[in-house]
Motif scaffolding. Structure first.
Motif, mmCIF file in Angstrom:
data_model
loop_
_atom_site.group_PDB
_atom_site.id
_atom_site.type_symbol
_atom_site.label_atom_id
_atom_site.label_comp_id
_atom_site.label_asym_id
_atom_site.label_seq_id
_atom_site.Cartn_x
_atom_site.Cartn_y
_atom_site.Cartn_z
ATOM 1 N N GLU A 41 -0.703 -22.548 -37.099
ATOM 2 C CA GLU A 41 -1.831 -22.902 -37.052
ATOM 3 C C GLU A 41 -1.803 -24.326 -36.498
ATOM 4 O OE1 GLU A 41 -6.425 -23.879 -37.491
ATOM 5 O OE2 GLU A 41 -5.342 -21.959 -38.991
ATOM 6 N N LYS A 42 -1.949 -24.660 -35.257
ATOM 7 C CA LYS A 42 -1.604 -25.699 -34.845
ATOM 8 C C LYS A 42 -2.851 -27.494 -35.094
ATOM 9 C CE LYS A 42 -1.357 -25.325 -29.952
ATOM 10 N NZ LYS A 42 -1.196 -24.983 -28.737
ATOM 11 N N ASP A 43 -1.788 -28.249 -34.853
ATOM 12 C CA ASP A 43 -2.914 -29.543 -35.639
ATOM 13 C C ASP A 43 -4.879 -29.871 -35.154
ATOM 14 O OD1 ASP A 43 -0.390 -30.615 -36.081
ATOM 15 O OD2 ASP A 43 -0.720 -32.402 -34.219
ATOM 16 N N ASN A 46 -8.899 -24.432 -35.856
ATOM 17 C CA ASN A 46 -9.195 -23.021 -35.145
ATOM 18 C C ASN A 46 -8.199 -23.396 -33.936
ATOM 19 O OD1 ASN A 46 -10.239 -20.903 -34.358
ATOM 20 N ND2 ASN A 46 -12.470 -21.702 -33.597
ATOM 21 N N ASP A 47 -6.492 -23.594 -33.961
ATOM 22 C CA ASP A 47 -5.937 -23.679 -32.544
ATOM 23 C C ASP A 47 -4.629 -23.220 -33.476
ATOM 24 O OD1 ASP A 47 -5.462 -24.108 -30.926
ATOM 25 O OD2 ASP A 47 -4.954 -26.513 -30.493
ATOM 26 N N LEU A 48 -4.678 -22.018 -32.702
ATOM 27 C CA LEU A 48 -4.079 -20.859 -33.607
ATOM 28 C C LEU A 48 -2.768 -21.091 -31.984
ATOM 29 C CD1 LEU A 48 -5.724 -17.911 -34.216
ATOM 30 C CD2 LEU A 48 -4.580 -19.805 -35.916
ATOM 31 N N GLN A 49 -1.140 -21.198 -32.424
ATOM 32 C CA GLN A 49 -0.197 -20.653 -31.689
ATOM 33 C C GLN A 49 1.008 -19.568 -31.992
ATOM 34 O OE1 GLN A 49 3.614 -22.804 -32.052
ATOM 35 N NE2 GLN A 49 3.377 -23.410 -30.088
ATOM 36 N N GLY A 75 2.954 -28.248 -20.448
ATOM 37 C CA GLY A 75 2.476 -27.140 -20.050
ATOM 38 C C GLY A 75 2.382 -27.462 -21.975
ATOM 39 N N GLU A 76 1.093 -26.457 -22.713
ATOM 40 C CA GLU A 76 0.334 -26.677 -23.204
ATOM 41 C C GLU A 76 1.668 -26.794 -24.681
ATOM 42 O OE1 GLU A 76 -2.340 -23.053 -24.426
ATOM 43 O OE2 GLU A 76 -2.241 -23.894 -26.638
ATOM 44 N N GLU A 77 2.278 -25.921 -25.186
ATOM 45 C CA GLU A 77 3.349 -26.399 -26.584
ATOM 46 C C GLU A 77 4.304 -26.913 -25.915
ATOM 47 O OE1 GLU A 77 1.360 -24.231 -28.525
ATOM 48 O OE2 GLU A 77 0.483 -22.955 -26.576
ATOM 49 N N GLU A 78 4.361 -27.498 -27.537
ATOM 50 C CA GLU A 78 5.723 -28.608 -28.059
ATOM 51 C C GLU A 78 7.049 -27.747 -27.865
ATOM 52 O OE1 GLU A 78 5.556 -31.712 -28.146
ATOM 53 O OE2 GLU A 78 3.489 -31.858 -28.296
ATOM 54 N N GLY A 123 -5.680 -17.835 -24.446
ATOM 55 C CA GLY A 123 -7.040 -17.024 -25.079
ATOM 56 C C GLY A 123 -6.014 -16.432 -25.762
ATOM 57 N N THR A 124 -5.224 -17.486 -26.885
ATOM 58 C CA THR A 124 -4.811 -17.256 -27.817
ATOM 59 C C THR A 124 -5.699 -16.336 -29.062
ATOM 60 O OG1 THR A 124 -3.539 -18.549 -27.799
ATOM 61 C CG2 THR A 124 -2.826 -17.781 -30.136
ATOM 62 N N LYS A 125 -6.771 -16.886 -29.795
ATOM 63 C CA LYS A 125 -7.108 -16.672 -29.766
ATOM 64 C C LYS A 125 -7.623 -14.904 -30.816
ATOM 65 C CE LYS A 125 -9.630 -17.298 -34.190
ATOM 66 N NZ LYS A 125 -10.791 -16.291 -34.446
HETATM 67 MG MG MG Z 1 -3.503 -22.567 -27.002
#
Ligand code: MG
Ligand code: A3P
Ligand code: MG
Ligand code: MG
Length: 310
Positions: A41-43, A46-49, A75-78, A123-125
């Motif tokens: 779960e990201k910060d 309802n935001d998954l990785q 990019g979206e991810e760290e 569309g990760t969810k």
């Molecule tokens: Mg995402």
């Protein structure tokens, strides 16, 4: 190095992005097949990785930054800080892209004019819930703050066709040139179909959808996937009147839609900005259509517009 052929920078970036998006799409499938999604779960709420988001991001950002060291890539991810898995890199250029003639206005773009926006898995969810055809890999190229080119890989395109069907497809487009790997289809004329979020809805989203008086609402995952529904005539409009969508969600789909003659703006009709120092959320929401864009803008309730400011 592969990125240094004589072709204009924008073409080389798109050619590299087509190859690397295919590789990232394969990573997305491999992680799913492994059964170990590594969901965190990201910060945000309802935001998954997943491991697929992390590995596909590493694949794309590392591959492109080695070929284009002076281009800004967001990019979206760290970054994970882990050692780069060299087998995840892809630095070939798509020959199909290098064959086209770059539009005149993009022929002399310089490294410092460009920002590449990367959504390694959109569309990760839905990915974690098995709605696999909602998933896309998005690489958008912005020049001086405008989305000018985009690449979309849909790793599970055709997966409902059963064994033997070729899985996955890659689409790309350049504004002023056109789009390839995807065809513009016209939606039914006798009804209005609107697509919106499946997993990030709220009161503003619901109110704005109702105001469009749709005959049908397709609640599906992914910004890339929803723009594809508009392009392929399955929906008339993608309406998302809330701020959750980010620049990496819209840059590639916007460029491909524009290349085909459609429009993607915020819900007030403003163009989206993609400069390197822009804030990441599309705070003014998203509206994508192929036609009648102004009609959708005119139907947007004042109360929603007041709450979803650019
Ligand atoms: Mg995402
Ligand atoms: N409220 C919210 N919080 C976080 N991300 C949101 C969001 N609303 C939309 N998004 C992001 O916008 C993209 C499209 O959303 P949706 O599928 O709900 O239409 C998704 O991208 P990712 O899956 O790449 O994170 C999603 O995370
Ligand atoms: Mg996304
Ligand atoms: Mg994503």
């Amino acid at each position: 190095m592969a990125g240094n052929t004589g072709a204009p920078l924008v073409l080389r970036l798109v050619a590299a992005s087509v190859s690397v998006a295919e590789k990232a799409g394969a990573i997305v499938r491999n992680v799913f097949n492994s059964g170990e999604l590594g969901v965190v779960e990201k910060d945000g709420k309802n935001d998954l990785q997943t491991q697929a988001d992390r590995s596909a991001q590493e694949c794309i950002v590392q591959s492109l930054s080695r070929q284009f060291p002076k281009v800004t890539i967001i990019g979206e991810e760290e970054p994970t800080g882990e050692t780069v898995d060299e087998s995840h890199l892809e630095t070939r250029l798509s020959e199909e892209v290098l064959k086209v003639v770059c539009p005149q206005n993009l022929q002399s773009v310089k490294d410092e004019d460009v920002v590449v926006w990367v959504d390694p898995l959109d569309g990760t969810k839905e990915y974690t819930e098995g709605f696999l055809d909602h998933v896309t890999v998005l690489i958008g190229v912005a020049v001086n703050g405008k989305a000018v080119a985009g690449v979309i890989n849909q790793p599970y395109y055709n997966y409902k066709a059963g064994p033997g069907a070729t899985l996955g497809r890659t689409m790309w487009g350049i504004v002023g040139l056109g789009a390839f790997g995807v065809e513009r289809l016209v939606p039914p004329a006798d009804k209005r179909i609107v697509t919106t979020t499946r997993s990030h809805s709220n009161k503003l989203v619901t109110e704005s959808i109702e105001a469009m008086q749709p005959d049908e609402v397709l609640r599906v995952g992914g910004a890339g996937h929803k723009v594809l529904l508009v392009i392929e005539g399955k929906a008339h409009a993608y309406v998302f009147a809330t701020p959750g969508c980010k620049k990496w969600d819209t840059c590639a789909p916007e460029a491909i839609l524009h290349a085909l003659g459609g429009r993607l703006t915020d819900i007030h009709g403003n163009a989206l900005q993609y400069h390197r120092d822009v804030k990441h959320p599309n705070t003014g929401g998203v509206l994508a259509t192929y036609s009648d864009h102004d009609w959708y803008l005119s139907r947007m309730p004042e109360s929603v517009k007041a709450a979803v400011k650019p």
